[in-house]
Design a protein around this motif. Structure first.
Motif, short mmCIF file in Angstrom:
data_model
loop_
_atom_site.label_atom_id
_atom_site.label_comp_id
_atom_site.label_asym_id
_atom_site.label_seq_id
_atom_site.Cartn_x
_atom_site.Cartn_y
_atom_site.Cartn_z
N GLY A 6 15.30 2.87 -2.28
CA GLY A 6 14.26 3.62 -2.22
C GLY A 6 12.89 3.34 -2.66
O GLY A 6 12.72 2.29 -3.18
N VAL A 7 11.86 3.97 -2.16
CA VAL A 7 10.55 3.46 -2.49
C VAL A 7 9.54 4.50 -3.14
O VAL A 7 9.53 5.63 -2.45
N THR A 8 9.16 4.12 -4.31
CA THR A 8 8.28 5.32 -5.12
C THR A 8 7.00 4.72 -4.91
O THR A 8 6.73 3.44 -5.27
N GLY A 9 5.95 5.50 -4.68
CA GLY A 9 4.59 5.00 -4.74
C GLY A 9 4.25 4.71 -3.21
O GLY A 9 4.60 3.75 -2.64
N LEU A 10 3.63 5.65 -2.49
CA LEU A 10 3.59 5.58 -1.09
C LEU A 10 2.07 5.43 -0.57
O LEU A 10 1.68 5.89 0.37
N ALA A 11 1.25 4.55 -1.34
CA ALA A 11 -0.17 4.37 -0.89
C ALA A 11 0.13 3.32 0.41
O ALA A 11 1.38 3.10 0.39
N VAL A 12 -0.83 2.54 0.79
CA VAL A 12 -0.54 1.86 2.03
C VAL A 12 0.53 0.74 2.01
O VAL A 12 1.62 0.56 2.97
N GLY A 14 3.35 0.78 0.08
CA GLY A 14 4.42 1.49 -0.27
C GLY A 14 5.02 1.82 1.04
O GLY A 14 6.28 1.66 1.53
N ARG A 15 4.09 2.65 1.40
CA ARG A 15 4.44 3.40 2.86
C ARG A 15 4.96 2.49 3.83
O ARG A 15 5.98 2.56 4.54
N ASN A 16 4.12 1.19 4.01
CA ASN A 16 4.52 0.23 5.07
C ASN A 16 5.80 -0.43 4.68
O ASN A 16 6.53 -0.77 5.83
N LEU A 17 5.76 -0.73 3.47
CA LEU A 17 7.31 -1.32 3.06
C LEU A 17 8.52 -0.37 3.29
O LEU A 17 9.45 -0.67 3.68
N ALA A 18 8.20 0.92 2.98
CA ALA A 18 9.40 1.90 3.36
C ALA A 18 9.50 1.84 4.74
O ALA A 18 10.77 1.93 5.18
N ARG A 19 8.78 1.80 5.46
CA ARG A 19 8.80 1.89 7.13
C ARG A 19 9.66 0.43 7.60
O ARG A 19 10.26 0.43 8.56
N ASN A 20 9.15 -0.58 6.93
CA ASN A 20 9.78 -1.73 7.17
C ASN A 20 11.30 -1.75 7.03
O ASN A 20 12.04 -2.05 7.96
N PHE A 21 11.54 -0.97 5.83
CA PHE A 21 13.11 -1.02 5.54
C PHE A 21 13.72 -0.04 6.66
O PHE A 21 14.80 -0.61 7.17
N ARG A 68 22.02 1.62 -7.69
CA ARG A 68 20.63 1.93 -7.11
C ARG A 68 19.43 1.04 -6.95
O ARG A 68 19.34 0.06 -7.79
N ARG A 69 18.91 0.87 -5.80
CA ARG A 69 17.80 -0.10 -5.66
C ARG A 69 16.45 0.78 -5.43
O ARG A 69 16.26 1.37 -4.33
N LEU A 70 15.49 0.61 -6.36
CA LEU A 70 14.62 1.44 -6.60
C LEU A 70 13.32 0.60 -6.44
O LEU A 70 12.85 -0.08 -7.41
N VAL A 71 12.55 0.48 -5.54
CA VAL A 71 11.22 -0.22 -5.24
C VAL A 71 10.22 0.48 -5.84
O VAL A 71 9.84 1.77 -5.37
N VAL A 72 9.30 -0.03 -6.92
CA VAL A 72 8.16 0.63 -7.19
C VAL A 72 6.88 -0.10 -6.54
O VAL A 72 6.62 -1.23 -6.76
N MET A 73 6.02 0.88 -6.14
CA MET A 73 4.83 0.17 -5.47
C MET A 73 3.54 1.06 -5.99
O MET A 73 2.89 1.50 -5.27
N VAL A 74 3.35 1.16 -7.24
CA VAL A 74 2.34 1.35 -8.01
C VAL A 74 1.38 0.40 -8.33
O VAL A 74 1.75 -0.84 -8.32
N LYS A 75 0.02 0.82 -8.87
CA LYS A 75 -0.98 0.04 -9.34
C LYS A 75 -0.27 -0.78 -10.72
O LYS A 75 0.35 -0.28 -11.31
N ALA A 76 -0.60 -1.99 -10.57
CA ALA A 76 -0.09 -2.98 -11.79
C ALA A 76 -0.68 -2.30 -13.15
O ALA A 76 -1.95 -1.78 -13.19
N GLY A 130 -0.54 -8.35 2.52
CA GLY A 130 -1.42 -7.26 2.77
C GLY A 130 -0.78 -6.29 3.64
O GLY A 130 0.51 -5.87 3.65
N GLU A 131 -1.36 -5.03 4.14
CA GLU A 131 -0.70 -3.99 4.87
C GLU A 131 0.21 -4.42 5.89
O GLU A 131 1.35 -3.82 6.30
N GLU A 132 -0.29 -5.30 6.80
CA GLU A 132 0.35 -5.68 7.93
C GLU A 132 1.66 -6.33 7.71
O GLU A 132 2.80 -6.05 8.23
N GLY A 133 1.60 -7.32 6.66
CA GLY A 133 2.75 -7.93 6.17
C GLY A 133 3.76 -7.20 5.60
O GLY A 133 4.98 -6.95 6.06
#
Ligand code: 6PG
Length: 477
Positions: A6-12, A14-21, A68-76, A130-133
């Protein structure tokens, strides 16, 4: 359906990481505080794979298979703590929270400890590229428990960048904060690389008299050799770009005040705490900070400098070759300092970090990816306990070959008044390390004089004090 991740935090990111998975065949639960973001992700990219859109934290957690595997992609910082507080009560022992932000490793250590007490694995993970990565394959630096890596590793390997030899750019860096620590130093090295490239550019412009477009071509040539790297490649792109509105080189219309979000500064702060000299990285951080002091710079603009004297065409070409040598030698020093800091952190926190493995996972995906990292890996492969990259035979020889040019470049820079703190700090580090004697002996004498702080002798064990105010005889402490 149950999602494997799961990915929570869908700024760019998080969004790209979710798409990558999802693109790699995983079912991905996605969640964001603002629900519209979750919806738009699924609307736009739903065709790329299997997404489960969750509107609430409860729905999100319920969508995940166990553990559960929960990926957090929010501001540090605070936002990360807020998300942990929201989700942890909904989780069960064995579940994993993966923090993919640029967190400070000390925060990661604290979070890991707190969650461990509740049976939850907290996996602070550096992600670079970055985003591309994030979308096509980043370099991934996970910390946390070995156990969590057994479960997560295969998935991370799948979505990570692959080095030229096909190896995935991910490894279990070490326990608790090790991953974020290594990501922090990665960013410090990134700052240093960028500063050195900036100095090379300025020298080619102000001393050799090249235009940004010509310098772009020089960088393109360099990029076919030992400096082959992502940062050199994009530098050529930035330098050859022309601003549409003004018709000027893009680099001339950008305000020359460099910003920073903090990871480079942390690298230096922590290095000070650990007692590791990272002067090249420090100069890079200070150069950014100096650039931002607009009032100070305005007030100093009238200060006198040397008379400018441009090089002739043939001299300019020879000078450019020298700058390449200086840049390469300085780069070796930056990495030497960065890896020293990683080794010191590993020692201090008992992380047992494999430096060769770290250099291997930086070969692809991340911002500092470069052919050069292969050489570092080879150096650690040849001698795992290498005390310093400078003691590797290949690097030592390359610096020996570069040093005359390196020194010449600094002479030219000094004569023409072009600031080159990165090149200079790197050379000073090199010269200090190889010096048979340092003025530190004099420092010790001064300390003993004014504060009776004592000194050690080269010829006898023990600590000593000279009675400076008296007959100057020596007493042993
Ligand atoms: C990366 C980058 C990334 C980010 C930097 C920028 O590895 O993908 O390092 O983490 O772009 O943090 O840092 P500054 O804003 O401090 O230059």
């Amino acid at each position: 359906t149950s999602a494997q991740i799961g990915v929570t935090g869908l700024a760019v990111m998080g969004r790209n990481l979710a798409r990558n998975f999802a693109r790699n065949g995983y079912t991905v639960a996605v969640h964001n505080r603002t629900v519209s973001r979750t919806k738009s992700l699924v609307e736009e990219f739903g065709h790329e794979g299997d997404f489960v859109a969750a509107e609430t934290a409860e729905e999100f957690v319920a969508a995940l298979e166990r553990p559960r595997r929960l990926v957090v992609m929010v501001k540090a910082g605070r936002p990360t703590d807020a998300v942990i507080e929201e989700f942890a009560p909904l989780l069960e022992p064995g579940d994993m929270i993966i923090d993919g932000g640029n967190a400070h490793f000390a925060d990661t250590r604290r979070r890991e400890r707190e969650l461990r007490e509740r049976g939850i694995h907290f996996v602070g993970t550096g992600i670079s590229g970055g985003e591309e990565g994030a979308l096509h394959g980043p370099s991934i630096m996970p910390g946390g428990s070995k156990e969590s890596y057994e479960s997560l590793g295969p998935m991370l390997e799948k979505i990570s960048a692959k080095a030229a030899d096909g190896a995935p750019c991910v490894t279990h860096v070490g326990p608790d904060g090790a991953g974020h620590f290594v990501k922090m130093v990665h960013n410090g090295i990134e700052y240093a690389d960028m500063q050195l490239i900036g100095e090379a550019y300025q020298l080619l412009r102000d001393v050799a008299g090249y235009t940004p477009a010509q310098i772009a071509d020089i960088f393109r040539t360099w990029n076919t050799g030992r400096l082959d790297s992502y940062l050199i490649e994009i530098t050529a792109e930035v330098l050859s770009h022309v601003d549409e509105a003004s018709g000027k080189p893009f680099v001339d219309v950008v305000v020359d005040q460099a910003e920073q979000k903090g990871t480079g500064r942390w690298t230096v702060q922590i290095a000070l705490d650990l007692g590791v000299p990272v002067s090249g990285i420090a100069e890079a951080v200070f150069a950014r900070s100096l650039s931002g002091h607009a009032a100070l710079r305005d007030a100093s603009r009238g200060l006198s400098g040397p008379k400018p004297s441009a090089l002739g065409e043939s001299e300019a070409a020879a000078f450019a070759d020298r700058v390449e040598q200086a840049l390469y030698a300085s780069k070796i020093v930056s990495y030497t300092q960065g890896f020293h800091e990683i080794a010191a952190g590993s020692e201090e926190y008992d992380w047992d970090i494999d430096l060769g493995a770290v250099s291997a996972i930086w070969r692809g995906g991340c911002i500092i990816r470069a052919a050069f990292l292969d050489r570092i890996r080879a150096a650690y492969d040849a001698q795992p306990g290498l005390p310093s990259l400078l003691s590797d035979e290949t690097f030592a020889r390359e610096i020996a070959e570069a040093q005359d040019d390196w020194r010449e470049v600094l002479v030219a820079a000094t004569r023409q008044g072009v600031p080159t703190p990165g090149f200079a700090a790197a050379l000073a580090y090199y010269d200090a390390l190889r010096a048979p004697r340092l003025p530190a002996a004099l420092t010790q004498g001064q300390r003993d004089f004014f504060g009776a702080h004592t000194y050690r002798r080269v010829d006898r064990d023990g600590s000593f004090h000279t009675l400076w105010g008296g007959d100057r005889s020596e007493v042993s402490e």
